[in-house]
Design a protein around this motif. Sequence first.
Motif, PDB file in Angstrom:
ATOM      1  N   ARG A 195      56.899  54.537  46.643  1.00  0.00           N
ATOM      2  CA  ARG A 195      56.471  55.031  45.332  1.00  0.00           C
ATOM      3  C   ARG A 195      57.607  54.922  44.312  1.00  0.00           C
ATOM      4  O   ARG A 195      57.824  55.818  43.500  1.00  0.00           O
ATOM      5  CB  ARG A 195      55.985  56.468  45.429  1.00  0.00           C
ATOM      6  N   GLY A 196      58.327  53.804  44.406  1.00  0.00           N
ATOM      7  CA  GLY A 196      59.392  53.557  43.451  1.00  0.00           C
ATOM      8  C   GLY A 196      60.693  54.276  43.736  1.00  0.00           C
ATOM      9  O   GLY A 196      61.662  54.163  42.971  1.00  0.00           O
ATOM     10  N   ILE A 197      60.773  54.995  44.853  1.00  0.00           N
ATOM     11  CA  ILE A 197      61.986  55.741  45.207  1.00  0.00           C
ATOM     12  C   ILE A 197      62.619  55.094  46.440  1.00  0.00           C
ATOM     13  O   ILE A 197      61.934  54.875  47.448  1.00  0.00           O
ATOM     14  CB  ILE A 197      61.669  57.218  45.498  1.00  0.00           C
ATOM     15  N   PRO A 198      63.929  54.752  46.396  1.00  0.00           N
ATOM     16  CA  PRO A 198      64.578  54.131  47.559  1.00  0.00           C
ATOM     17  C   PRO A 198      64.870  55.152  48.653  1.00  0.00           C
ATOM     18  O   PRO A 198      65.370  56.248  48.397  1.00  0.00           O
ATOM     19  CB  PRO A 198      65.880  53.565  46.969  1.00  0.00           C
ATOM     20  N   TYR A 199      64.544  54.799  49.889  1.00  0.00           N
ATOM     21  CA  TYR A 199      64.822  55.635  51.051  1.00  0.00           C
ATOM     22  C   TYR A 199      65.667  54.837  52.041  1.00  0.00           C
ATOM     23  O   TYR A 199      65.463  53.630  52.207  1.00  0.00           O
ATOM     24  CB  TYR A 199      63.527  56.086  51.741  1.00  0.00           C
ATOM     25  N   THR A 200      66.593  55.514  52.670  1.00  0.00           N
ATOM     26  CA  THR A 200      67.407  54.883  53.712  1.00  0.00           C
ATOM     27  C   THR A 200      66.683  54.990  55.048  1.00  0.00           C
ATOM     28  O   THR A 200      66.284  56.087  55.456  1.00  0.00           O
ATOM     29  CB  THR A 200      68.792  55.548  53.818  1.00  0.00           C
ATOM     30  N   VAL A 201      66.533  53.852  55.712  1.00  0.00           N
ATOM     31  CA  VAL A 201      65.811  53.815  56.988  1.00  0.00           C
ATOM     32  C   VAL A 201      66.785  53.418  58.095  1.00  0.00           C
ATOM     33  O   VAL A 201      67.426  52.370  58.029  1.00  0.00           O
ATOM     34  CB  VAL A 201      64.639  52.809  56.931  1.00  0.00           C
ATOM     35  N   ILE A 202      66.901  54.266  59.102  1.00  0.00           N
ATOM     36  CA  ILE A 202      67.802  54.014  60.231  1.00  0.00           C
ATOM     37  C   ILE A 202      67.045  53.242  61.307  1.00  0.00           C
ATOM     38  O   ILE A 202      65.907  53.595  61.647  1.00  0.00           O
ATOM     39  CB  ILE A 202      68.325  55.341  60.826  1.00  0.00           C
ATOM     40  N   PRO A 203      67.639  52.169  61.881  1.00  0.00           N
ATOM     41  CA  PRO A 203      66.962  51.430  62.949  1.00  0.00           C
ATOM     42  C   PRO A 203      66.594  52.345  64.119  1.00  0.00           C
ATOM     43  O   PRO A 203      67.454  53.044  64.656  1.00  0.00           O
ATOM     44  CB  PRO A 203      68.008  50.384  63.375  1.00  0.00           C
ATOM     45  N   ALA A 204      65.343  52.353  64.509  1.00  0.00           N
ATOM     46  CA  ALA A 204      64.879  53.243  65.567  1.00  0.00           C
ATOM     47  C   ALA A 204      65.399  52.812  66.927  1.00  0.00           C
ATOM     48  O   ALA A 204      65.325  51.636  67.283  1.00  0.00           O
ATOM     49  CB  ALA A 204      63.350  53.278  65.576  1.00  0.00           C
ATOM     50  N   LYS A 228      71.911  41.844  58.108  1.00  0.00           N
ATOM     51  CA  LYS A 228      71.163  40.703  58.627  1.00  0.00           C
ATOM     52  C   LYS A 228      70.934  40.824  60.133  1.00  0.00           C
ATOM     53  O   LYS A 228      69.911  40.369  60.651  1.00  0.00           O
ATOM     54  CB  LYS A 228      71.920  39.409  58.323  1.00  0.00           C
ATOM     55  N   LEU A 229      71.898  41.426  60.823  1.00  0.00           N
ATOM     56  CA  LEU A 229      71.779  41.598  62.265  1.00  0.00           C
ATOM     57  C   LEU A 229      70.919  42.808  62.638  1.00  0.00           C
ATOM     58  O   LEU A 229      70.680  43.060  63.822  1.00  0.00           O
ATOM     59  CB  LEU A 229      73.173  41.760  62.880  1.00  0.00           C
ATOM     60  N   GLY A 230      70.466  43.550  61.642  1.00  0.00           N
ATOM     61  CA  GLY A 230      69.654  44.727  61.913  1.00  0.00           C
ATOM     62  C   GLY A 230      70.449  45.900  62.439  1.00  0.00           C
ATOM     63  O   GLY A 230      69.888  46.807  63.071  1.00  0.00           O
ATOM     64  N   LEU A 231      71.754  45.919  62.158  1.00  0.00           N
ATOM     65  CA  LEU A 231      72.617  46.981  62.667  1.00  0.00           C
ATOM     66  C   LEU A 231      72.898  48.064  61.636  1.00  0.00           C
ATOM     67  O   LEU A 231      73.362  49.143  61.990  1.00  0.00           O
ATOM     68  CB  LEU A 231      73.952  46.383  63.132  1.00  0.00           C
ATOM     69  N   ALA A 232      72.632  47.783  60.375  1.00  0.00           N
ATOM     70  CA  ALA A 232      72.926  48.732  59.307  1.00  0.00           C
ATOM     71  C   ALA A 232      71.630  49.367  58.804  1.00  0.00           C
ATOM     72  O   ALA A 232      70.543  48.800  58.959  1.00  0.00           O
ATOM     73  CB  ALA A 232      73.647  48.026  58.161  1.00  0.00           C
ATOM     74  N   PRO A 233      71.728  50.548  58.198  1.00  0.00           N
ATOM     75  CA  PRO A 233      70.535  51.162  57.610  1.00  0.00           C
ATOM     76  C   PRO A 233      69.926  50.247  56.550  1.00  0.00           C
ATOM     77  O   PRO A 233      70.643  49.552  55.825  1.00  0.00           O
ATOM     78  CB  PRO A 233      71.073  52.458  56.986  1.00  0.00           C
ATOM     79  N   ALA A 234      68.617  50.256  56.463  1.00  0.00           N
ATOM     80  CA  ALA A 234      67.911  49.459  55.461  1.00  0.00           C
ATOM     81  C   ALA A 234      67.402  50.370  54.347  1.00  0.00           C
ATOM     82  O   ALA A 234      67.282  51.589  54.523  1.00  0.00           O
ATOM     83  CB  ALA A 234      66.745  48.718  56.113  1.00  0.00           C
ATOM     84  N   THR A 235      67.129  49.776  53.197  1.00  0.00           N
ATOM     85  CA  THR A 235      66.573  50.527  52.070  1.00  0.00           C
ATOM     86  C   THR A 235      65.101  50.172  51.905  1.00  0.00           C
ATOM     87  O   THR A 235      64.732  49.005  51.834  1.00  0.00           O
ATOM     88  CB  THR A 235      67.328  50.215  50.767  1.00  0.00           C
ATOM     89  N   GLU A 236      64.272  51.197  51.870  1.00  0.00           N
ATOM     90  CA  GLU A 236      62.829  50.998  51.754  1.00  0.00           C
ATOM     91  C   GLU A 236      62.317  51.748  50.528  1.00  0.00           C
ATOM     92  O   GLU A 236      62.658  52.921  50.317  1.00  0.00           O
ATOM     93  CB  GLU A 236      62.151  51.514  53.026  1.00  0.00           C
ATOM     94  N   MET A 237      61.536  51.076  49.711  1.00  0.00           N
ATOM     95  CA  MET A 237      60.984  51.688  48.497  1.00  0.00           C
ATOM     96  C   MET A 237      59.664  52.381  48.815  1.00  0.00           C
ATOM     97  O   MET A 237      58.751  51.785  49.404  1.00  0.00           O
ATOM     98  CB  MET A 237      60.781  50.640  47.412  1.00  0.00           C
TER      99      MET A 237
END
Length: 265
Positions: free
Chosen positions: A18-27, A7-16
């Motif tokens: 084409r139906g595949i989950p990707y881990t996104v690191i805060p830039a 919630k604080l934007g400190l952890a990696p997020a998951t982004e879909m």
Amino acid sequence: MEQDLAKLGLAPATEMRRGIPYTVIPAGRGWCQAVYAPPEAWPPGAEVCAIVRWRPDAAFRRDRTTGRVPAGAEIHWKLRTRAMLRDLEAAGYLAVVSGPPRSPRLHPHEDILIWRLGPGAHWSWPPHEAWDGMDPARPNHQREYRPRARDPWALLSTTLGEYRVGSDHGRALAESIDAVLWPQQAEYCARVRWQPHPKYQRRPGDDHAPPGAAAHWKAGVHRLTHRLTGAGYRVRTAEHPASPDRDDEVGLLVWRGPLPFSYDE
């Protein structure tokens, strides 16, 4: 806690994609994860506690091959640490960068201890400037040689030598513990896990330990504590004692160094 970090934007997020989950690191901010903190190392009065481990943005990380630290790494480290402390406190946590100092030149990450107090507890820890002047946290990127006679890990292993599998007094295992959990002015610190003799261990599915387990636990932990303190170690157990009807082992925080400051100071 992982949810709060997200919630604080400190952890990696998951982004879909084409139906595949990707881990996104805060830039530009680095990323965090919650790490377990054993109860015997919690601050006094803590009801829940964990380590928030922050890794710098890729642009400011030390090169593992050359050892080079990018320009701006120190500033990035300090600014992000201050920002995370503010964010974590705003989320209702007490947050402190505790333990021997860490830096981007010697360490791959920074650790922040976070906790919430139980009912009626008051924030009186840590003491002011508790770790000032201490050597950098170990392990680090510096190469360090110690003769076995002075190796703290070897000395602790020798002290625990009789606590092996099948011992009537239970089994004791030593393991390293993150520097963020070290007591004030500790020169060396480890976690020791005492486990009861197999005949006093609670069986899977049982609600209670075998008869005599409580006495075995009490005597075993007392004997181990006496042996450690007799060898020059200082020992701390959790504020809420372990129970043979609920737990599988007892954790002890074990260190050498000056006595920690009083929590009331």
